[in-house]
Design an enzyme around this catalytic site. Structure first.
Site: not given
Lengths: 642, 423
Positions: B144, B232
């Site tokens: 992530y 993101e």
């Protein structure tokens, strides 16, 4: 600022107003930690105003006057690229506020002004704010623009934090310390400020995100408490320069603030810093709070409520969750916005019961003189005009000449004669009349370089003077001896004809009075060598004019004068003068009094002035084009004598 | 009336009294394929892909971009989430399919020009104008990565986790120790040290460390240069051929920076927008269409929010958020009224004005003029307060319009709700 010093001496400050608060913050203390000390503003705070906006500045000055401030709260204006002064009202009087072209210059000129009010656009607000933050004299910045890029705001916040400065905004109306200092448009109009008693301090510290809602709340708070001490709108951005909790903590340190009212919004976590501060016991005054946006739960997905930061994100950021958290941390939180007013009222009344509130001494604020324009608009006053005009009007969609719009002048193919008829005679004359005017102008446009007008113009142009000077120098020669005879010719011919004088009586009568008959006589032309221009005019009039009685009379006079001397011909002035009388009388467009007035005022001379300007301008250009040097008249051509 | 959780179409403009600067910016939403193109322009590894807008283009696109692939992913391009589980109005299931290369044409044909309904589009769905043909990756590791603007550190913050693929909330719960946060100095920008710390946090298994550091720096460069508010990458993946790849990305851009990000904001696809909001944007009004019955016209975003809260409190539902701003012209008020009355769902209109700088008489003249231009079929409740309130009330009274006047916000909301229930 000598103007202000003068004002200070002149104006008697209202004693009552002046005494309210002596929280003049000495700069040394201020430096310590501006947020912790509490006080941002005082009744002597002065600001620099970036980007000139008349209305907000005037509103600030009106507020100052209302509060009985001795100095205006705007010390200087920064208007990039401009310098000088801006005239604004301070009560009844006008003051001149200095305008600087750079932030640095303004700060140097006004070292005591520590607030920077930035009305720059969202494109340039960040750059100018950062420049201002870097000035040692500036401690508080208010950024009005909405839409400052978030990355830029981050830089401002970082710099302000590191250097102990306060940023209010962006996207804010600003803030107000009641009775002391107001940023820009805060609290709206003067009526609203008076209504909310913001001209004197109360006991409530108020902070909200929304500027519009602060108006609503100023009203509410004025209704149920002794009023606002200070109110700040932090702005609707996601990352405000200072936060709700920053200001609540600050209010907590201001002794005169007895309770705080906070209006939050859904979105963001700022209210949780306040929750933390409450939980940690950092706040020892009552806080009444409400977080708007409870309706967001009605909608299935994320909604953005106008303010960039007012976005329903996760559960934590919802209005309900924040209201609950504030309630749990000990704030007074009503069950709905509607109950907010009651909650404020009850909290205030409790403080009164506990004896914590010193009653505010009410004062009557001075009346702000109304602006003339507003007063006229509302029908309260009438003012005489200083100028009257009847020939043209530029107020509509297009200018009108004597009521005829420009477009129809062009569409109907009008000539310059028609325009002259509209602007000089205020009516549309028949085409033959306007054509006659045009012929007069063409014939009189020039008469060679040797006549006095052209000569003067040429000499002036060669002296290196500009077009207008050269033209005017030539025009100044027009008068009784040069070109100015048209009016006189018309006057005398009219008088003689109207009184029924025979040419003999007329000419001899003039001779007795020692007056040369105007319009008669020429330097070169003779009875056997008539002026071509006169012949052209006569031919045109014979063909088009319904009557040429004045001209015929002039010809009779000429016949008589020619019998006396061969050069006493009817000249061009005499021809135009007499024919114009025929035009006025024969066209049926003028009444007798109007004709008398036209001749009396001397309209006809105007024809010559207008016409000859064309030639004089030509002479000016000609000399410039030829690059002729300064003209000096030769000695040989002057008779030097005792 | 649902909107994507992270990419939304909303308008925003004036929000406080005395705002002197009009602007209208709508939150930018870009398609997946556009995001991939943008990242690849910055040298960030993304799955290979190509967008097509007709079936005819599919074959050539596959030949050009995926000459040797057996399988590819066919993705509908709309501004809403939940595509995979969506249903087309023509009955075709799913907006994202992994298919054999030779079936790509057929699948794309079932998507293009069709309306896809997902849990975020609302029942009306969204038209699929383009499909994105993307490489099917074989991932060996998922991580992530995100960059946000952070309140506490007053600057950008990089968040990285050696686990990925599920939401950051889930990751924070399951692997709190694996999440690292690296604040970036807003003035200095990202340093090699910063980037190295991030890569250590990601802990790639097969990708080259130095190459990964370069990828992180490029991601930060894109974040700054494109005025992102959120970037993101989830998952940040490693492929079988030892590459660090941004397998899926969310990019949010700062509306406020539109003036200096002309190229990015030109990517806007107005076919995906609510027509009511497009009309409002033209009139420089801050409007968001909602599902309720009471049309609101308010000045100031804060007051609009409070008004909607109180409508809800009294059992009504707002049909919209409409902020005419702190300095609206009469013309804008007329336009606002037209938008409200054109909405069939609106059963009553509530006008709530607190004139700070805004003048009540301007609002009143706007209402009266609007009533002359449009047929008013629903009751109108008006609450005016503030500057020139008496003039405003007089104008309304003298117009002969049937209006319900209210004393305060609460009274107004009650009367509006009552007007609906009694109608």
């Amino acid at each position: 600022m000598s103007v202000n010093e003068e004002r200070r001496k002149k104006r008697k400050p209202s004693k009552e107003c002046g005494k309210w608060e002596d929280s003049r913050v000495v700069s040394g203390i201020f430096q310590a930690t501006i947020m912790a000390t509490g006080q941002l503003f005082s009744p002597t705070t002065q600001a620099l105003f970036y980007n000139y906006k008349q209305l907000p500045i005037q509103r600030m000055l009106d507020f100052d006057f209302l509060c009985g401030r001795e100095t205006p709260s705007v010390a200087g204006i920064i208007n990039p690229g401009a310098e000088g002064f801006q005239k604004l009202f301070f009560g009844q009087e006008e003051i001149a506020i200095p305008v600087h072209s750079t932030i640095e210059a303004a700060c140097a000129a006004h070292p005591t002004a520590d607030v920077f009010i930035n009305f720059a656009s969202y494109r340039s607000a960040a750059a100018s704010s950062l420049a201002a933050l870097k000035q040692p004299t500036i401690r508080v910045i208010a950024i009005i623009a909405e839409g400052v890029p978030e990355a830029d705001t981050k830089q401002l916040i970082a710099y302000a934090r590191a250097n102990n400065k306060v940023v209010i905004g962006p996207a804010t109306v600003g803030g107000i310390q009641a009775g002391a200092f107001k940023i820009g448009d805060t609290a709206g109009t003067i009526d609203n400020i008076i209504h909310c008693k913001l001209y004197r301090p109360g006991s409530v510290g108020f902070v909200s995100k929304s500027g519009g809602m602060s108006n609503e709340l100023y009203n509410t708070i004025a209704r149920v408490t002794d009023g606002i001490y200070e109110g700040i709108a932090i702005g609707g951005d996601v990352f405000p320069g200072s936060t709700l909790s920053d200001h609540v903590l600050r209010f907590n340190n201001i002794p005169k603030v007895k309770m705080m009212v906070v209006l939050g919004e859904l979105g963001g976590r700022d209210e949780y810093s306040l929750v933390e501060a409450l939980k940690q016991g950092k706040i020892n005054k009552p806080v009444v709070a409400w977080v708007s946006g409870t309706c967001a739960s009605l909608f299935k997905s994320e909604v953005q409520f106008g303010h960039a930061g007012a976005k329903s994100g996760g559960e934590m950021e919802s209005a309900q969750a924040k209201n609950q958290a504030l309630r749990d941390a000990g704030a007074v939180v009503p069950t709905s916005y509607e109950a907010f007013e009651t909650a404020i009222k009850e909290t205030f009344e409790k403080l009164v019961e506990e004896g914590k509130i010193t009653p505010v001494k009410e004062v009557t604020p001075p009346q702000i003189p109304e602006d003339l324009n507003t007063a006229i608009k509302s029908g309260k006053v009438r003012a005489p005009t200083h100028i009257i005009s009847t020939i043209s009007d530029d107020r509509g969609e297009e200018p009108c000449y004597a009521g005829v719009p420009m477009s129809s002048i062009v569409e109907r193919g009008f000539g310059v004669g028609d325009v002259i008829s509209l602007l000089w005679f205020k009516r549309s004359l028949p085409r033959y009349c306007t054509q006659f005017i045009e012929i007069c102008i063409m014939l009189c446009a020039d008469h060679g370089p040797c006549v006095s007008g052209a000569h003067n113009t040429i000499v002036t142009a060669r002296a290196g003077k500009d077009l207008v000077s050269s033209l005017v120098s030539g025009l100044l020669t027009i008068g009784p001896r040069f070109g100015g005879a048209i009016d006189d010719a018309a006057r005398y011919f009219k008088d003689a004809y109207d009184r029924g004088l025979s040419p003999y009586e007329f000419v001899e009568g003039m001779k007795k009075k020692g007056i040369r008959v105007p319009g008669i006589g020429h330097r070169i032309k003779r009875g056997d060598n008539r002026d071509k221009r006169v012949e052209l005019l006569q031919r045109f009039a014979h063909t088009h004019f319904p009557s040429v009685k004045y001209m015929e009379y002039a010809v009779q006079v000429e016949t008589y004068t020619l019998s006396k001397a061969n050069n006493l011909v009817l000249n061009v002035d005499g021809a135009i003068g007499s024919l114009f009388l025929d035009l006025l009388a024969g066209s049926g467009m003028f009444t007798q009094p109007e004709i008398d007035e036209i001749v009396e005022i001397g309209y006809l001379n105007g024809l010559f002035v207008l016409a000859r300007s064309i030639g004089l301008i030509g002479h000016t250009f000609d000399q410039k084009r030829l690059k002729q040097p300064l003209y000096r008249h030769p000695w040989e051509d002057v008779l030097y004598t005792k | 009336m649902a909107r994507g959780s992270i990419n939304k179409l909303v308008s925003r403009s004036l929000s406080f009294a005395g705002n002197w600067q009009q602007q209208q910016i709508r939150r930018l939403n870009i398609h997946e394929y556009q995001g991939a193109e943008l990242m690849s322009k910055y040298g960030i590894n993304v799955p290979k892909g190509v967008a097509v807008s007709s079936v005819a283009e599919v074959k050539k696109a596959i030949q050009d971009v995926f000459p040797n692939q057996n399988e590819i992913v066919v993705k509908s391009q709309i501004f809403a989430g939940g595509r995979g589980l969506g249903t087309f109005k023509n009955g075709f299931q799913g907006g994202v399919h992994i298919v054999k290369t030779e079936q790509a044409e057929e699948t794309a044909g079932k998507m293009l020009g069709q309306i896809l309904v997902t849990k975020q589009t609302g029942p009306q769905g969204k038209v699929v104008g383009k499909v994105y043909l993307a490489e099917k990756l074989s991932l060996v590791n998922e991580m992530y990565f995100s960059i946000i603007l952070d309140r506490t550190t007053a600057g950008p913050l990089i968040i990285a986790c050696s686990k990925g693929g599920t939401s950051i909330e889930d990751l924070a719960e399951k692997f709190p120790d694996m999440i690292i946060k690296v604040p970036i100095d807003v003035f200095k920008g990202i340093t090699d040290d910063d980037a190295a710390k991030v890569v250590d946090g990601l802990a790639p298994k097969v990708a080259d460390r130095n190459a990964s550091i370069e990828q992180v720096k490029k991601l930060y460069q894109l974040f700054r240069e494109c005025d992102c508010t959120l970037l993101e990458i989830n998952p940040m993946a490693e492929t079988a051929d030892n590459q660090l790849v941004a397998a899926d990305a969310k990019l949010n851009f700062d509306d406020n920076a539109a003036f200096r990000q002309k190229e990015i904001f030109a990517l806007r696809d107005s076919s995906q927008e609510d027509p009511r909001e497009v009309a409002a944007a033209k009139a420089d009004l801050n409007y968001i269409g909602l599902d309720g019955e009471i049309g609101c016209m308010v000045n100031g975003a804060g007051l609009a929010m409070a008004t909607m809260d109180i409508i809800k409190l009294h059992g009504g539902t707002p049909a919209n958020f409409l902020d005419v701003g702190g300095n609206a012209s009469e013309g804008q008020v007329v336009e606002a009224f037209k938008i409200l009355t054109a909405d069939d769902k609106v059963k009553a209109i509530l006008v709530n004005i607190f004139g700070g700088i805004m003048k009540c008489d301007v609002i009143a003249s706007g209402i009266v003029n609007a009533a002359k231009q449009v047929q008013l079929k629903v009751p109108v409740v008006v609450r005016l307060e503030g500057t020139n309130v008496d003039q405003g009330k007089r104008i309304l009274k003298e117009s002969g319009m049937t209006l319900i006047t209210a004393e305060d916000l609460d009274d107004a909301a009650q009367k509006a709700v009552k007007a609906i229930t009694s109608a």
